[in-house]
Design a protein around this motif. Sequence first.
Motif, PDB file in Angstrom:
ATOM      1  N   ILE A 141       0.811  -1.219   0.000  1.00 58.13           N
ATOM      2  CA  ILE A 141       0.000   0.000   0.000  1.00 58.13           C
ATOM      3  C   ILE A 141       0.844   1.269   0.000  1.00 58.13           C
ATOM      4  N   PHE A 142       0.271   2.291  -0.588  1.00 59.48           N
ATOM      5  CA  PHE A 142       0.738   3.665  -0.419  1.00 59.48           C
ATOM      6  C   PHE A 142      -0.425   4.456   0.152  1.00 59.48           C
ATOM      7  N   ALA A 143      -0.184   5.220   1.209  1.00 59.10           N
ATOM      8  CA  ALA A 143      -1.214   6.070   1.804  1.00 59.10           C
ATOM      9  C   ALA A 143      -0.660   7.483   1.953  1.00 59.10           C
TER      10      ALA A 143
ATOM     11  N   TYR B 226       3.415   6.082 -10.690  1.00 59.86           N
ATOM     12  CA  TYR B 226       4.424   5.056 -10.970  1.00 59.86           C
ATOM     13  C   TYR B 226       4.003   3.693 -10.431  1.00 59.86           C
ATOM     14  N   LEU B 227       3.203   3.681  -9.355  1.00 57.98           N
ATOM     15  CA  LEU B 227       2.780   2.404  -8.779  1.00 57.98           C
ATOM     16  C   LEU B 227       1.884   1.621  -9.729  1.00 57.98           C
ATOM     17  N   ALA B 228       1.185   2.299 -10.615  1.00 55.58           N
ATOM     18  CA  ALA B 228       0.400   1.583 -11.621  1.00 55.58           C
ATOM     19  C   ALA B 228       1.320   0.797 -12.546  1.00 55.58           C
ATOM     20  N   ASP B 229       2.469   1.383 -12.890  1.00 62.22           N
ATOM     21  CA  ASP B 229       3.452   0.676 -13.711  1.00 62.22           C
ATOM     22  C   ASP B 229       4.032  -0.521 -12.967  1.00 62.22           C
TER      23      ASP B 229
ATOM     24  N   VAL C  95      -0.650 -10.717  -5.993  1.00 63.58           N
ATOM     25  CA  VAL C  95      -0.222  -9.588  -5.157  1.00 63.58           C
ATOM     26  C   VAL C  95      -1.113  -8.380  -5.421  1.00 63.58           C
ATOM     27  N   ARG C  96      -1.593  -7.765  -4.358  1.00 62.60           N
ATOM     28  CA  ARG C  96      -2.500  -6.621  -4.457  1.00 62.60           C
ATOM     29  C   ARG C  96      -1.788  -5.313  -4.100  1.00 62.60           C
ATOM     30  N   PHE C  97      -2.220  -4.242  -4.779  1.00 62.72           N
ATOM     31  CA  PHE C  97      -1.740  -2.894  -4.484  1.00 62.72           C
ATOM     32  C   PHE C  97      -2.946  -2.023  -4.118  1.00 62.72           C
ATOM     33  N   ALA C  98      -2.779  -1.145  -3.120  1.00 59.52           N
ATOM     34  CA  ALA C  98      -3.809  -0.162  -2.780  1.00 59.52           C
ATOM     35  C   ALA C  98      -3.158   1.204  -2.652  1.00 59.52           C
ATOM     36  N   ILE C  99      -3.745   2.184  -3.329  1.00 59.98           N
ATOM     37  CA  ILE C  99      -3.329   3.586  -3.223  1.00 59.98           C
ATOM     38  C   ILE C  99      -4.442   4.307  -2.469  1.00 59.98           C
ATOM     39  N   ILE C 100      -4.115   4.828  -1.294  1.00 54.96           N
ATOM     40  CA  ILE C 100      -5.120   5.407  -0.402  1.00 54.96           C
ATOM     41  C   ILE C 100      -4.839   6.897  -0.234  1.00 54.96           C
ATOM     42  N   GLY C 101      -5.792   7.738  -0.630  1.00 57.94           N
ATOM     43  CA  GLY C 101      -5.577   9.164  -0.438  1.00 57.94           C
ATOM     44  C   GLY C 101      -6.327  10.007  -1.455  1.00 57.94           C
TER      45      GLY C 101
END
Length: 409
Positions: A222-224, A235-238, A250-256
């Motif tokens: 995650i990034f928050a 960049y995290l989408a890439d 593997v999961r990614f979460a962008i919080i904000g």
Amino acid sequence: MHIVYLHQYFFTPDQPGGTRSYEMARRLVAAGHRVDMITSDQQPVAGGPDWRVTEEAGIRVHWKNQPYNNSMGWLDRIKAFFGFAIAASRRAASFHDADVIFATSTPLTIAIPAIYASWRLKKPYVFEVRDVWPAVPIALGALNNPILRWLALRLEHEAYHRAARVVALAPGMGDEVASTDYPRDRITIIPNGCDNDIFGAPPPVDALADYAEWLGDRPLIIFAGTLGKANKVGYLADVAAAMLKRDPEVRFAIIGAGADRDAIAQHAANLGVLDHNLKLVPAVPKRILAGWIQRASICLAMFSGPPILWKDAVQNKFFDSLSAGKPVFSNHAGWQCHIAIEHDIGGSMSPDDPDAAAETLLHHARDSAWLAGAAQRTKALAHGRFSRNNLARELENCLSDVVRNDKAN
């Protein structure tokens, strides 16, 4: 002591945003001091009063009706900064029994009401440096007007040199203050800290209920934080796209929230990762965010731009992760990254090679033994070197010394 505490962007744990001032102030109150917090009401009720006053954990908070959000243009932000500075000057100077004024940046204009109140009340003031301004907007090209640049540099000099003491959040920030010929023996380093009672405590049971099926028991990265140009979160989408080829579980979460949110969503959609192995989650209060961080396998700290933006980074997300026992990887080689490497609780990932970044994150996210060891090491730091209780005592001692010296003179 009666402390007049100035922070334009003060948040409680029930609001999305950093809570350093709340955590420091409530501990000062618990230690027997009186704290009046002067701040802004960024989303006031239409037709509401110019000021409203509440009590938060014993802190008397004065909220100025001053709309502000991260998507504002530069000129609107400047107007918000100076509008608050003028109103806060009058408010701060009204506390005739104050012992000390404590102002924390950003914005740098918070020094204006602190200096004014210090002059009117004939009491000392202490300035806390959270970001090196105006060097940051100058480096970003957001402050190109030579007159405005001169004024900002002059305000920076006055902010430091009129202060009885300067508190800096990282050693490098202290060096920047000292480079203006401010006495080094009056600079105190008090880094950001860990909110162990929030991020180390059980979160609300339904904090992630809407994402339960998507998450399952899969690794989560995650990034928050703020979704702005300074963070390069797109960049995290890439990285998520590169991860999809290696390990689609593997999961990614962008919080904000922030000015770049829509662009990030579009970029993720174009790459085919949005709502697949990457979710965009709205900004949430800290107690809900705690649930996300505790569920994470790895947390991320992101910055972009010249080194002045990240070399002394002391991001809240780094310390929140330590409290929750989670490792942190950064896309830069700044101070907090050095701490992570030193204690083997994370490190750096490539800032411009998504394949390499995905490989680094996958290696650690699937290493259960390393994750378990990192959890122990992060919590040791959270309850020791970066304990908010210990850091609040350091701030109390700093303010007490200033008041004692003032009375002696």
